[in-house]
Design an enzyme around this catalytic site. Structure first.
Site, PDB file in Angstrom:
ATOM      1  N   GLU A 120     -11.696   1.008  18.340  1.00 14.87           N
ATOM      2  CA  GLU A 120     -10.615   1.360  19.066  1.00 14.87           C
ATOM      3  C   GLU A 120      -9.951   2.494  18.480  1.00 14.87           C
ATOM      4  O   GLU A 120     -10.108   2.277  17.220  1.00 14.87           O
ATOM      5  CB  GLU A 120      -9.810   0.172  19.315  1.00 14.87           C
ATOM      6  CG  GLU A 120     -10.360  -0.755  20.525  1.00 14.87           C
ATOM      7  CD  GLU A 120      -9.627  -2.098  20.165  1.00 14.87           C
ATOM      8  OE1 GLU A 120      -8.855  -2.263  19.691  1.00 14.87           O
ATOM      9  OE2 GLU A 120     -10.441  -3.116  20.833  1.00 14.87           O
ATOM     10  N   LYS A 122      -6.352   3.418  16.382  1.00 16.78           N
ATOM     11  CA  LYS A 122      -5.452   2.738  16.011  1.00 16.78           C
ATOM     12  C   LYS A 122      -3.925   3.397  16.201  1.00 16.78           C
ATOM     13  O   LYS A 122      -3.710   4.323  15.369  1.00 16.78           O
ATOM     14  CB  LYS A 122      -5.657   2.546  14.369  1.00 16.78           C
ATOM     15  CG  LYS A 122      -4.574   1.654  13.771  1.00 16.78           C
ATOM     16  CD  LYS A 122      -4.823   1.046  12.380  1.00 16.78           C
ATOM     17  CE  LYS A 122      -4.072   0.049  11.855  1.00 16.78           C
ATOM     18  NZ  LYS A 122      -2.642   0.224  11.802  1.00 16.78           N
ATOM     19  N   CYS A 413      14.840   2.811 -24.690  1.00 19.50           N
ATOM     20  CA  CYS A 413      15.129   2.477 -25.828  1.00 19.50           C
ATOM     21  C   CYS A 413      14.907   3.466 -27.178  1.00 19.50           C
ATOM     22  O   CYS A 413      15.457   3.124 -28.253  1.00 19.50           O
ATOM     23  CB  CYS A 413      14.511   1.146 -26.249  1.00 19.50           C
ATOM     24  SG  CYS A 413      12.814   1.245 -26.386  1.00 19.50           S
ATOM     25  N   CYS A 428       5.585   1.582 -23.881  1.00 23.66           N
ATOM     26  CA  CYS A 428       6.995   1.304 -25.103  1.00 23.66           C
ATOM     27  C   CYS A 428       6.530  -0.033 -25.495  1.00 23.66           C
ATOM     28  O   CYS A 428       6.416  -1.073 -24.421  1.00 23.66           O
ATOM     29  CB  CYS A 428       8.266   1.447 -24.297  1.00 23.66           C
ATOM     30  SG  CYS A 428       9.475   0.762 -25.173  1.00 23.66           S
TER      31      CYS A 428
END
Ligand code: IVH
Length: 672
Positions: A120, A122, A413, A428
């Site tokens: 079918e 969508k 940092c 990191c």
């Protein structure tokens, strides 16, 4: 009443009556006649006037006014309603290769059998469940969260093509899609803009918005459409093909075209044909849906935790748009992974405005040959995250453009990032990097994890910056007095936050596992693990082999879990939580803690033909806190009986076990 007052109401009354009449006549013309100059705009204007007059002189309100012929104010306009059978989603494939992979795993569940397939379109709309009783349309319910939706019956009833009565007095639940044609979608948006409202982003959103309008009179003028694509109650037929034909014969607007194919290879041509025809369609589709035709095979194939194995959506290649890359910044994830993110000149794509896109990693940037200031092509795949697929080079001057260099330090940092052996991503590695801490806590409190709603990103940032907590374990030793010292935090909200943190101590084990942020362990896997091991201790003690043996857990995830539970830092974190009163609720009792369903701790046996596969019922029952066993004994509390139940029925009667049907059981499973 003073004479001035009565004078006002006299002229007001006259105008009100006149406007009401015009409004009614307009509606009659629209629905019954051919005078189609009456439209939503005219309606909005007249209805607005009636409302204003009624607001000025409330004593002139009238139950029969076109504007009050909505739901009484005392009534919830869209009451919640549980779906007897959950409304699931579909798995996706984005190419014929992926579709073949899907078939391979399907065929594993039905060894030796080649199914036929129904396909079918969508449609990009909104899922709806249509309940007919004795042939009468009695309720229409939106998907909601898949388990509980909203009743939008009055509004659905305004859809022209949908019968209020079927050709036969049958009781059934059909499912389909509510959608707008592109033309109507644009018309609705033009009107919204005129009225100073924000336009809807896509036809799907606008269908959802329309179904929640309070005035069915206005909904009716909007030309919504509905297309039925499934029967949720047991079918009298053996195939989907025949079932859809039957639904059509009952008068339902069945989705079209429906096609039937003997193999995946046969679907290929149809897929490309549809992709090319897509532009010419009056409504938006995003692929085709492929379903096993034979209902008995569907039963055999069953479901994963999210979707049926017997159906999938084959999506069309993603939509594209062109824009300019303005700059690149680096995102820090909760695992410390550094991801380059493109800041783009905002551009419309697939119904939304896109200003950012992930670039994944620096190898990807190199592969694309990307430079700052480039014109780029964006694509939105099946998910919501847009990506840069290529640089536009033809005829574009790129000489002076700056290259994009890998990061020399973590933006949060400042630590130099590391690229681990065999990996493409920079990480990191600083365990106390503030951005990572922030992301880990944010994940921990998020809705799909511990769901501590009163802790938003701003509060997390304040708490981390203020040194109140470094990890999510720290949440459990917070005190109200500490929170009160934060900006914009009164006594009351501080107490609320503490209360919310406290409530999270007994969240289900699956949620806690997800919250821990173990690599590769998402929401679904966390639940599977919780159910399999039953306790944190069990999981913690599991060997890699034991983990790999769990259904749905692969080797990579198993290794990641094992490493997590053997990392001293992670164990400290968990122990800190436990020491501070975190006591995840084991799966058996989860229903009891969460929603107090009457099934908590009860023993249930399943028998007979049910409208959904047994494993799925079992899972739902267990989620509601029940134990599901195979045979009836004196300890059994309930027998869930479908059609043609046999010997178990007799046994249940013998043991005085209460017999319950699907509908009743579903009702019990709603949280109180
Ligand atoms: S069948 C178990 N058929 O797509 C789900 N769904 O991603 C069976 N949809 O919620 C759904 N067109 O709302 C099916 N022809 C079609 C469809 C369709 C659109 C929607 C549906 C569903 C979603 C799944």
């Amino acid at each position: 009443m003073s004479s001035a007052n009565s004078a006002i109401s006299k002229s007001a009354r006259a105008e009100l009556e006149k406007t009401r009449l015009r409004l009614r006549r307009g509606l009659v013309d629209y629905y019954c006649g051919d005078a189609l100059e009456f439209d939503e705009e005219a309606y909005a204007e007249l209805a607005g006037r009636v409302r204003a007059l009624e607001a000025e002189a409330p004593q002139l309100r009238d139950w029969d006014s076109p504007t009050t012929r909505v739901v009484p104010l005392t009534q919830d306009p869209f009451p919640s309603r549980a779906h007897a059978i959950p409304m699931l989603s579909l798995s996706n494939a984005y190419s014929m290769d992926e579709l073949r992979d899907w078939e391979t795993s399907l065929l594993r569940t039905i060894p030796g059998i080649q199914p036929t397939y129904v396909t079918e379109l969508k449609i990009d709309g909104l899922a709806i469940a249509l309940h007919y009783e004795q042939g009468e349309l009695i309720a229409a319910v939106t998907r909601g969260d898949g388990t509980i939706g909203e009743e939008v019956t009055r509004n659905i009833k305004t859809i022209g093509g949908l019968p209020h009565r079927l050709a036969e007095p049958v009781t059934l639940e059909a499912r389909g899609e509510v959608y707008y044609t592109l033309e109507d979608f644009q018309r609705v948006n033009r009107l919204r803009e005129k009225q100073g409202e924000a336009p809807f982003k896509n036809p799907r959103n606008s269908a959802a918005g329309t179904l929640r309008m309070l005035d069915p009179g206005a909904v009716g003028l909007r030309n919504l459409n509905v297309a039925v694509h499934a029967l949720a109650t047991p079918s009298p037929k053996e195939t989907d093909w025949e079932t859809l034909a039957w639904l059509e014969s009952l008068g339902l607007p069945v989705t079209s075209p429906v096609r039937r194919f003997g193999s995946i290879d046969d679907i290929e041509a149809y897929y490309f044909e549809t992709m090319n025809a897509r532009e010419g369609l009056p409504f938006q589709i995003d692929g085709i849906v492929i379903k096993v035709d034979q209902l008995a095979l569907r039963e055999q194939a069953g479901f994963t935790s999210k979707s049926p194995r017997w159906a999938t959506a084959l999506k069309f290649g993603a939509e594209q748009a062109e824009t300019t890359l303005l700059s690149v910044h680096i995102g820090v994830g909760r695992t410390g992974m550094l991801t380059p993110i493109a800041n783009l000149e905002p551009v419309a794509l697939g119904g939304t405005t896109v200003a950012r896109a992930t670039l994944h990693n620096y190898e990807q940037i190199e592969r694309l040959g990307l430079r700052l200031g480039d014109r780029v092509v964006l694509e939105k795949g099946g998910d919501i995250i847009p990506k840069v697929v290529r640089v536009v080079t033809d005829g574009v001057k790129r000489g002076g453009l700056k290259a994009i260099e890998p990061p020399e330090q973590c933006p949060s940092c400042g630590e130099p990032p590391v690229k681990l052996e065999g990996e493409v991503d920079f990480h990191c590695l600083n365990p106390v990097c503030p951005a990572q801490q922030f992301e880990r806590i944010r994940h921990y409190v998020s809705r799909s994890a511990m769901d501590i709603e009163s802790i938003g990103p701003a509060l997390i940032e304040q708490m981390v910056a203020g040194g109140l907590i470094r990890t999510f374990a720290g949440l459990y030793s917070l005190e109200a007095s500490q929170l009160e010292s934060l900006e914009r935090m009164g006594k009351k909200s501080a107490a609320n936050v503490i209360e919310a943190i406290h409530a999270s101590r007994t969240r289900p084990l699956g949620k806690f596992l997800h919250a821990l942020g173990i690599r590769y362990v998402g929401e679904g896997a966390a639940q599977v693990l919780a159910r399999h091991f039953g306790s944190l201790e069990g999981l913690r003690a599991a060997s890699v082999e034991a983990l790999e043996n769990v259904n749905e857990i692969g080797a990579v995830t198993a290794k990641s879990l094992y490493d997590f539970f053997h990392d001293p830092a992670k164990l400290t974190l968990i122990d800190q939580c436990l020491a501070n009163g975190v006591q995840p609720t084991p799966p058996e009792a989860a229903g009891a803690a969460e929603g107090e369903t009457p099934l908590a701790g009860k023993t249930v046996v399943i028998t007979g033909a049910l409208s959904q596969p047994r494993p799925q019922w079992k899972e739902r029952l267990e989620r509601a806190g029940a134990n599901v066993t195979g045979s009836i004994s004196g300890k059994t509390d309930f027998l869930l009986a479908g059609e043609n139940a046999g010997s178990k029925m007799t046994a249940a009667n013998k043991h005085g076990v209460r017999i319950v049907d699907e509908q009743e059981m579903s009702k019990w499973m709603e949280p109180r």
